[in-house]
Design a protein around this motif. Structure first.
Motif, PDB file in Angstrom:
ATOM      1  N   LYS A 287       0.804  -1.225   0.000  1.00  0.00           N
ATOM      2  CA  LYS A 287       0.000   0.000   0.000  1.00  0.00           C
ATOM      3  C   LYS A 287       0.836   1.274   0.000  1.00  0.00           C
ATOM      4  CE  LYS A 287      -3.669  -2.295   2.648  1.00  0.00           C
ATOM      5  NZ  LYS A 287      -4.515  -2.229   3.865  1.00  0.00           N
ATOM      6  N   GLN A 288       2.154   1.141   0.042  1.00  0.00           N
ATOM      7  CA  GLN A 288       3.010   2.319   0.193  1.00  0.00           C
ATOM      8  C   GLN A 288       3.309   2.999  -1.139  1.00  0.00           C
ATOM      9  OE1 GLN A 288       3.564   3.267   3.358  1.00  0.00           O
ATOM     10  NE2 GLN A 288       2.382   1.422   3.858  1.00  0.00           N
ATOM     11  N   ASN A 289       3.271   4.321  -1.116  1.00  0.00           N
ATOM     12  CA  ASN A 289       3.677   5.117  -2.274  1.00  0.00           C
ATOM     13  C   ASN A 289       5.040   5.762  -2.070  1.00  0.00           C
ATOM     14  OD1 ASN A 289       1.325   4.688  -3.874  1.00  0.00           O
ATOM     15  ND2 ASN A 289       0.214   6.136  -2.571  1.00  0.00           N
ATOM     16  N   ASN A 290       5.446   5.881  -0.802  1.00  0.00           N
ATOM     17  CA  ASN A 290       6.777   6.406  -0.497  1.00  0.00           C
ATOM     18  C   ASN A 290       7.771   5.259  -0.544  1.00  0.00           C
ATOM     19  OD1 ASN A 290       9.079   7.046   1.540  1.00  0.00           O
ATOM     20  ND2 ASN A 290       8.138   9.034   1.167  1.00  0.00           N
ATOM     21  N   VAL A 291       8.837   5.421  -1.344  1.00  0.00           N
ATOM     22  CA  VAL A 291       9.783   4.327  -1.568  1.00  0.00           C
ATOM     23  C   VAL A 291      10.520   3.965  -0.283  1.00  0.00           C
ATOM     24  CG1 VAL A 291      11.854   3.626  -2.834  1.00  0.00           C
ATOM     25  CG2 VAL A 291      10.050   4.874  -4.003  1.00  0.00           C
ATOM     26  N   LYS A 292      10.865   4.961   0.539  1.00  0.00           N
ATOM     27  CA  LYS A 292      11.564   4.651   1.785  1.00  0.00           C
ATOM     28  C   LYS A 292      10.668   3.875   2.742  1.00  0.00           C
ATOM     29  CE  LYS A 292      13.462   8.565   3.229  1.00  0.00           C
ATOM     30  NZ  LYS A 292      14.349   9.456   4.014  1.00  0.00           N
ATOM     31  N   ARG A 293       9.397   4.217   2.811  1.00  0.00           N
ATOM     32  CA  ARG A 293       8.475   3.454   3.660  1.00  0.00           C
ATOM     33  C   ARG A 293       8.288   2.037   3.100  1.00  0.00           C
ATOM     34  NH1 ARG A 293       5.593   6.189   7.605  1.00  0.00           N
ATOM     35  NH2 ARG A 293       4.092   4.464   7.717  1.00  0.00           N
ATOM     36  N   MET A 294       8.245   1.931   1.786  1.00  0.00           N
ATOM     37  CA  MET A 294       8.119   0.617   1.178  1.00  0.00           C
ATOM     38  C   MET A 294       9.316  -0.259   1.540  1.00  0.00           C
ATOM     39  SD  MET A 294       8.270  -0.529  -2.791  1.00  0.00           S
ATOM     40  CE  MET A 294      10.058  -0.633  -2.672  1.00  0.00           C
ATOM     41  N   LEU A 295      10.512   0.307   1.454  1.00  0.00           N
ATOM     42  CA  LEU A 295      11.714  -0.446   1.800  1.00  0.00           C
ATOM     43  C   LEU A 295      11.787  -0.732   3.298  1.00  0.00           C
ATOM     44  CD1 LEU A 295      14.323   1.304  -0.525  1.00  0.00           C
ATOM     45  CD2 LEU A 295      13.347  -0.987  -0.785  1.00  0.00           C
ATOM     46  N   ALA A 296      11.184   0.144   4.103  1.00  0.00           N
ATOM     47  CA  ALA A 296      11.138  -0.105   5.543  1.00  0.00           C
ATOM     48  C   ALA A 296      10.284  -1.336   5.843  1.00  0.00           C
ATOM     49  CB  ALA A 296      10.577   1.113   6.271  1.00  0.00           C
ATOM     50  N   PHE A 297       9.099  -1.409   5.241  1.00  0.00           N
ATOM     51  CA  PHE A 297       8.247  -2.574   5.462  1.00  0.00           C
ATOM     52  C   PHE A 297       8.854  -3.817   4.817  1.00  0.00           C
ATOM     53  CE2 PHE A 297       4.943   0.694   6.247  1.00  0.00           C
ATOM     54  CZ  PHE A 297       4.474   0.206   7.464  1.00  0.00           C
ATOM     55  N   SER A 298       9.554  -3.634   3.706  1.00  0.00           N
ATOM     56  CA  SER A 298      10.284  -4.748   3.109  1.00  0.00           C
ATOM     57  C   SER A 298      11.336  -5.273   4.081  1.00  0.00           C
ATOM     58  CB  SER A 298      10.950  -4.303   1.805  1.00  0.00           C
ATOM     59  OG  SER A 298      11.844  -5.279   1.330  1.00  0.00           O
ATOM     60  N   GLY A 299      12.026  -4.353   4.772  1.00  0.00           N
ATOM     61  CA  GLY A 299      13.018  -4.751   5.759  1.00  0.00           C
ATOM     62  C   GLY A 299      12.405  -5.526   6.915  1.00  0.00           C
ATOM     63  N   ILE A 300      11.177  -5.162   7.299  1.00  0.00           N
ATOM     64  CA  ILE A 300      10.475  -5.906   8.353  1.00  0.00           C
ATOM     65  C   ILE A 300      10.225  -7.342   7.901  1.00  0.00           C
ATOM     66  CG2 ILE A 300       8.287  -6.084   9.603  1.00  0.00           C
ATOM     67  CD1 ILE A 300       8.202  -2.975   9.534  1.00  0.00           C
ATOM     68  N   SER A 301       9.820  -7.504   6.648  1.00  0.00           N
ATOM     69  CA  SER A 301       9.586  -8.863   6.138  1.00  0.00           C
ATOM     70  C   SER A 301      10.886  -9.660   6.077  1.00  0.00           C
ATOM     71  CB  SER A 301       8.932  -8.802   4.744  1.00  0.00           C
ATOM     72  OG  SER A 301       9.843  -8.376   3.760  1.00  0.00           O
ATOM     73  N   HIS A 302      11.984  -9.002   5.692  1.00  0.00           N
ATOM     74  CA  HIS A 302      13.266  -9.704   5.638  1.00  0.00           C
ATOM     75  C   HIS A 302      13.752 -10.070   7.039  1.00  0.00           C
ATOM     76  CE1 HIS A 302      14.284  -9.708   1.374  1.00  0.00           C
ATOM     77  NE2 HIS A 302      13.750  -8.497   1.289  1.00  0.00           N
ATOM     78  N   ALA A 303      13.412  -9.252   8.033  1.00  0.00           N
ATOM     79  CA  ALA A 303      13.712  -9.633   9.417  1.00  0.00           C
ATOM     80  C   ALA A 303      12.980 -10.925   9.769  1.00  0.00           C
ATOM     81  CB  ALA A 303      13.309  -8.509  10.374  1.00  0.00           C
ATOM     82  N   GLY A 304      11.753 -11.049   9.271  1.00  0.00           N
ATOM     83  CA  GLY A 304      11.000 -12.281   9.481  1.00  0.00           C
ATOM     84  C   GLY A 304      11.675 -13.480   8.848  1.00  0.00           C
ATOM     85  N   PHE A 305      12.170 -13.306   7.624  1.00  0.00           N
ATOM     86  CA  PHE A 305      12.897 -14.396   6.971  1.00  0.00           C
ATOM     87  C   PHE A 305      14.129 -14.789   7.791  1.00  0.00           C
ATOM     88  CE2 PHE A 305      10.654 -12.905   3.089  1.00  0.00           C
ATOM     89  CZ  PHE A 305      10.163 -14.123   2.656  1.00  0.00           C
ATOM     90  N   MET A 306      14.885 -13.797   8.247  1.00  0.00           N
ATOM     91  CA  MET A 306      16.109 -14.095   8.988  1.00  0.00           C
ATOM     92  C   MET A 306      15.825 -14.759  10.328  1.00  0.00           C
ATOM     93  SD  MET A 306      18.830 -11.020   8.140  1.00  0.00           S
ATOM     94  CE  MET A 306      17.712  -9.624   8.111  1.00  0.00           C
TER      95      MET A 306
END
Length: 464
Positions: A287-306
């Motif tokens: 749902k994000q239009n701001n690229v930095k917020r998108m990458l922030a939530f992407s980082g949360i998902s990658h924390a889940g993977f790790m």
């Protein structure tokens, strides 16, 4: 230990260079110095397999710092990431009235904290490292005093980070009370022999909560999107790459190093946190239009993977390092492009990337490759990182979490490809700008290393 001292010394040299008006030499000297430290660090990697993180090759200052393959490899990764971040600094900070030496030295001290977090042999050194890293990030997040968003990001990160540090310190105190030691080897022995008292596990729980905050895992993730968006883009790049994997590496080393024998509910809770982090991160990023917020939530998902590394039996340290390297190299490449497109104008909306494939084909290609790697598409190392992680999870009998992870990898394709399609299918609304050479060089080198890691995974997997 030599690596840690050299990094701190280089930071002091940067401050001294400002006194003698040697501003132009700061960045070249820092990069050359970090390359020399990297070479010094890599030489210390023995060509042996280290399965037990407590097997020490060398120890310093009464076991405060230990040198083994785990700490050396992660330290080398952190140094490479810092070289990229320093190379991006001059052009990014040229509009700031603050001295460049301040930013560079803080990044070097941050690096020293990260190295301490993966090289500790004592709880005191672990806490010292995490605080050095955290305080540096507090300063960098609020490094634009005239910008309200930066001030808000710095204050929010400081308040919530301090609370998390308090939990970590309380947890260390309980573990000390239960085992009578700060030394990791002594705690390992106390747990193995059953000497540890009843409040050992509550101490571990408090440590876990604090470290889950540091890696921005659900439900301790609420600070991340606002802080990432409000901070300067270069600081956001530092948080989402170097700081995140440093906290994750310290978490893994700590849990393995103290010979953690806890009820199965602990592993179950971490698996639930892992799954929630993936779903919350990916679904919100859509749902994000701001690229930095998108990458922030992407980082949360990658924390889940790790967090999948804490399966029982746990995933090997080599797989964690490979995933961390793949993710951070793609992250640095992506942020180099984001900074080149948006600069420090505080506007990172996705429409800024419309038509980038025509106005700057090279940077568009790099960003595409970085996003594909994060999504787990071959031939990039992000694909093999997930493959190795899922394979070990299946061997541990954790089929459910692997299915959840695969589903979330598919979901992530949605928001990554949304940005990719904008670069190649929409018309640009921005004037073509000249991209500084440093941005192009960092983006290209980082993504090439990512691809190289995907083609030759044994370059790192053979040492852990």
């Amino acid at each position: 230990m030599t690596t840690l001292i050299a990094i701190a010394g280089l930071g002091i040299i940067c401050l001294i260079a400002e006194i003698f008006n040697l501003r132009k030499a700061i960045v070249p000297v820092t990069i050359i110095g970090l390359l020399a430290i990297l070479c010094l660090n890599v030489v210390n990697i023995p060509g042996v397999h280290v399965a037990n993180l407590n097997m020490e090759q060398r120890s310093f200052y009464n076991n405060m710092i230990i040198q083994n393959n785990y700490g050396t490899l992660f330290s080398s990764l952190f140094i490479v990431l810092t070289i990229f971040l320093v190379a991006l600094s001059p052009d990014f900070h040229k509009e700031h009235k603050a001295k460049l030496s301040d930013f560079i030295s803080i990044k070097l001290f941050l690096l020293a904290g990260a190295v301490a977090m993966v090289s500790f042999g004592n709880m005191a050194m672990f806490f010292l490292g995490i605080e050095i890293l955290s305080i540096s990030l507090y300063v960098l997040a609020a490094s634009e005093p005239k910008n309200v968003s930066s001030n808000e990001a710095g204050m929010k990160y400081f308040l919530m980070g301090s609370f998390a540090s308090g939990l970590i310190l309380f947890g260390i105190a309980l573990i000390y009370g239960a085992t009578g030691a700060f030394d990791i080897a002594a705690i390992y022995e106390a747990v193995s022999t059953g000497v540890a008292k009843g409040w050992f596990f509550p101490g571990v729980v408090l440590l876990t909560i604090g470290l889950l905050f540091k890696i921005a895992a659900v439900p301790f993730h609420f600070w991340a999107p606002d802080v990432y968006e409000g901070s300067p883009a270069l600081t956001t790049a530092t948080m989402s790459t170097l700081a995140k994997v440093a906290a994750m590496a310290a978490f893994y080393k700590l849990m393995r190093g103290i010979n953690l024998e806890v009820p199965g509910t602990y592993v179950t809770v971490l698996i639930i946190v892992s799954a929630l982090s993936m779903f919350v991160g990916n679904l919100t990023a859509l749902k994000q239009n701001n690229v930095k917020r998108m990458l922030a939530f992407s980082g949360i998902s990658h924390a889940g993977f790790m967090l999948m590394v804490f399966l029982n039996p746990p995933v090997t340290a080599g797989t964690l390092f490979y995933y961390a390297a793949a993710y951070t190299l793609a992250g640095i490449a992506a942020f180099a492009v984001v900074i080149s497109v948006c600069g420090d104008k505080r506007n990172e909306e996705s429409f800024k990337f419309n038509g980038l494939g025509k106005t700057n084909p090279l940077m568009a290609a790099v960003l595409t490759c970085a996003l594909l790697s994060m999504a787990g598409i071959p031939i990039f190392s992000g694909f093999f990182a997930k493959f190795f992680l899922f394979n070990q999870a299946l061997k541990a009998g954790q089929v459910a979490i692997v299915i959840i992870a695969v589903v979330n990898s598919i979901i992530s394709v949605g928001y990554y490809f949304k940005l990719i399609l904008a670069m190649y299918t929409k018309e640009s609304t921005e004037e073509k700008q000249v991209v500084p050479f440093a941005y192009t060089a960092v983006a290209v080198v980082a993504i090439l290393l990512n691809i190289l890691l995907g083609i030759f995974p044994d370059m790192v997997l053979g040492y852990l």
